[in-house]
Design a protein around this motif. Structure first.
Motif, PDB file in Angstrom:
ATOM      1  N   ILE A  35      -5.939 -44.562 -24.294  1.00  0.00           N
ATOM      2  CA  ILE A  35      -5.637 -43.162 -24.008  1.00  0.00           C
ATOM      3  C   ILE A  35      -6.035 -42.270 -25.185  1.00  0.00           C
ATOM      4  CG2 ILE A  35      -3.261 -43.136 -24.899  1.00  0.00           C
ATOM      5  CD1 ILE A  35      -2.514 -41.404 -22.479  1.00  0.00           C
ATOM      6  N   VAL A  36      -6.106 -42.829 -26.392  1.00  0.00           N
ATOM      7  CA  VAL A  36      -6.490 -42.028 -27.561  1.00  0.00           C
ATOM      8  C   VAL A  36      -7.937 -41.556 -27.472  1.00  0.00           C
ATOM      9  CG1 VAL A  36      -4.792 -43.017 -29.139  1.00  0.00           C
ATOM     10  CG2 VAL A  36      -7.010 -44.133 -28.869  1.00  0.00           C
ATOM     11  N   LEU A  37      -8.716 -42.145 -26.578  1.00  0.00           N
ATOM     12  CA  LEU A  37     -10.087 -41.664 -26.375  1.00  0.00           C
ATOM     13  C   LEU A  37     -10.107 -40.211 -25.901  1.00  0.00           C
ATOM     14  CD1 LEU A  37     -11.705 -44.777 -24.631  1.00  0.00           C
ATOM     15  CD2 LEU A  37     -12.101 -43.988 -26.972  1.00  0.00           C
ATOM     16  N   GLU A  38      -9.014 -39.764 -25.304  1.00  0.00           N
ATOM     17  CA  GLU A  38      -8.974 -38.392 -24.808  1.00  0.00           C
ATOM     18  C   GLU A  38      -9.044 -37.378 -25.948  1.00  0.00           C
ATOM     19  OE1 GLU A  38      -6.575 -39.481 -20.695  1.00  0.00           O
ATOM     20  OE2 GLU A  38      -5.504 -38.471 -22.328  1.00  0.00           O
ATOM     21  N   PHE A  39      -8.538 -37.723 -27.124  1.00  0.00           N
ATOM     22  CA  PHE A  39      -8.735 -36.861 -28.286  1.00  0.00           C
ATOM     23  C   PHE A  39     -10.227 -36.777 -28.626  1.00  0.00           C
ATOM     24  CE2 PHE A  39      -4.384 -38.541 -29.024  1.00  0.00           C
ATOM     25  CZ  PHE A  39      -3.687 -37.340 -29.028  1.00  0.00           C
ATOM     26  N   CYS A  40     -10.912 -37.902 -28.478  1.00  0.00           N
ATOM     27  CA  CYS A  40     -12.356 -37.928 -28.743  1.00  0.00           C
ATOM     28  C   CYS A  40     -13.094 -37.031 -27.752  1.00  0.00           C
ATOM     29  CB  CYS A  40     -12.885 -39.353 -28.663  1.00  0.00           C
ATOM     30  SG  CYS A  40     -12.139 -40.508 -29.837  1.00  0.00           S
ATOM     31  N   TYR A  41     -12.665 -37.051 -26.486  1.00  0.00           N
ATOM     32  CA  TYR A  41     -13.291 -36.169 -25.503  1.00  0.00           C
ATOM     33  C   TYR A  41     -13.203 -34.715 -25.965  1.00  0.00           C
ATOM     34  CZ  TYR A  41     -12.632 -40.136 -22.230  1.00  0.00           C
ATOM     35  OH  TYR A  41     -12.640 -41.361 -21.614  1.00  0.00           O
ATOM     36  N   GLY A  42     -12.029 -34.330 -26.445  1.00  0.00           N
ATOM     37  CA  GLY A  42     -11.847 -32.966 -26.910  1.00  0.00           C
ATOM     38  C   GLY A  42     -12.711 -32.648 -28.118  1.00  0.00           C
ATOM     39  N   MET A  43     -12.854 -33.601 -29.031  1.00  0.00           N
ATOM     40  CA  MET A  43     -13.703 -33.384 -30.205  1.00  0.00           C
ATOM     41  C   MET A  43     -15.161 -33.205 -29.802  1.00  0.00           C
ATOM     42  SD  MET A  43     -12.164 -35.777 -33.276  1.00  0.00           S
ATOM     43  CE  MET A  43     -12.036 -37.307 -32.351  1.00  0.00           C
ATOM     44  N   VAL A  44     -15.626 -34.029 -28.890  1.00  0.00           N
ATOM     45  CA  VAL A  44     -17.013 -33.924 -28.435  1.00  0.00           C
ATOM     46  C   VAL A  44     -17.230 -32.600 -27.710  1.00  0.00           C
ATOM     47  CG1 VAL A  44     -18.759 -34.918 -26.903  1.00  0.00           C
ATOM     48  CG2 VAL A  44     -17.349 -36.414 -28.340  1.00  0.00           C
TER      49      VAL A  44
END
Length: 374
Positions: free
Chosen positions: A190-199
């Protein structure tokens, strides 16, 4: 797309939507304890939990967008973390202490709260907590610590690449380690969702990406219908990061172009967005009261579809009051302690962050949401 960080009105409106989705989700979950007819379909009960995914994407976007806006040097990591701590912990500590007092008064006896629960609660370490939806705040702090360390690189591309690499490495490490609270925490995709926001922020800063606001409609539709194709998107972090995280990213992108509020409705949405963190934390107490009413009064005999709107309205009223009475003074105190408010001060908070809704039964959450006073 060129936006100034103080003009992200669409994200404030979206935070209100996400927080209310969480409240509705928990209201539906709690209503299952009633003896009256329960006619809310499974997909509708579950989809409100996706409010957390929206909050996580917003957090990743805001931290990146504001930290690396043109003509601005990234904050020093210590200062960045100090601001985050002052944003998240004070109100959260108050709410956790209130739960502790409720437990001490002899209520919630069916919950297994021990010394480690208190430690986890006040530090936001992974594990069971007094305020059980606070699991999302642990992930917010985990992300903030990684992001703060990467600010030392002082470059948008290298900072983001490093932050994403550390998050992915944590997932791999968590999967490889023997099962434990720590490995399950860092290994949750679920922490990948922070990565989505960064991208997304990278595209907004460098590629001038502009997504029409109308694209939020299919995004919300995908969040809603996901439980009809995946029985429980919250059961596994990777599934959730795909079936809810990606539509959440589309929704966040579609809300970015929204300008200043010009109608009473949009101004109200922005004000509710300002109060979304308070709403996220304090609606737990309304849920506790709702559970008590279901168990001990005639409320439990009624069709809960007629009761839930009042529960949501009460949660909103308590959340807004908490924002005005507690959160605003605490934010002013935080600004005095950490220096002048940064541009991210208004927007960068969970619901979390945005903090947040919930994953299916981490640390027994679902049982707690349906628990009542004994």
């Amino acid at each position: 797309m060129t936006l100034r960080s103080n003009e992200l009105h669409g994200l404030q409106m979206l935070r209100a939507v996400a927080a209310l989705a969480v409240v509705v989700h928990h209201s539906f979950e709690m209503s299952k304890g009633a003896q009256g007819p329960h006619v809310v379909p499974h997909w509708l009960t579950l989809c409100g939990a996706a409010g957390v995914d929206i909050f996580f994407v917003i957090s990743g976007f805001i931290m990146t967008y504001v930290s690396f806006s043109a003509g601005r040097r990234p904050e020093r990591p210590v200062r960045f973390l100090a601001r985050r701590v002052m944003r998240i912990y004070p109100l959260y500590w108050i709410c956790s202490t209130l739960v502790l007092l409720i437990v001490g008064a002899g209520f919630l006896r069916n919950q297994d709260f021990d010394f480690m629960t208190a430690i986890n609660s006040y530090t936001l370490l992974p594990g069971p907590k007094l305020l059980l939806m606070a699991w999302t705040l642990s992930y917010e702090m985990y992300f903030y610590i990684i992001f703060a360390a990467c600010l030392l690189l002082a470059n948008l591309y290298t900072s983001l690449l490093t932050a994403i690499s550390v998050i992915v490495a944590g997932i791999v490490l968590g999967v490889a380690l023997p099962p434990s609270t720590f490995s399950e925490f860092i290994g949750n995709p679920i922490v990948l969702e922070f990565c989505y926001g960064m991208v997304l922020a990278l595209f907004a800063l460098r590629a001038r990406l502009r997504v029409p606001t109308a694209f939020s409609i299919p995004g919300f539709a995908l969040l809603a219908v996901a439980p009809t194709f995946v029985p429980d998107p919250t059961a596994d972090g990777l599934t959730r990061a795909v079936v809810w995280g990606l539509p959440a990213t589309l929704i966040v992108a579609a809300f970015l172009p929204i300008g200043p509020p010009r109608s009473a409705l949009s101004r109200t949405a922005v004000s509710w967005g300002d109060a979304s963190y308070s709403l996220y934390l304090t609606h737990a107490f309304v849920m506790i009261a709702y559970g008590w009413l279901i168990k001990w009064t005639f409320i439990g005999q009624l069709p809960q579809v007629a009761v839930i709107p009042a529960v949501v309205a009460a949660s909103l009223a308590v959340g807004v009051a908490s924002h005005v009475i507690l959160e605003r003074p605490l934010l002013k105190l935080g600004r005095r302690l950490t220096g002048r408010q940064s541009e991210m001060g208004r927007y960068a908070s969970p619901a979390t962050g945005e903090g947040g809704a919930e994953m299916r039964a981490p640390y027994g959450q679902q049982a707690w949401m349906r628990s009542t006073f004994r």
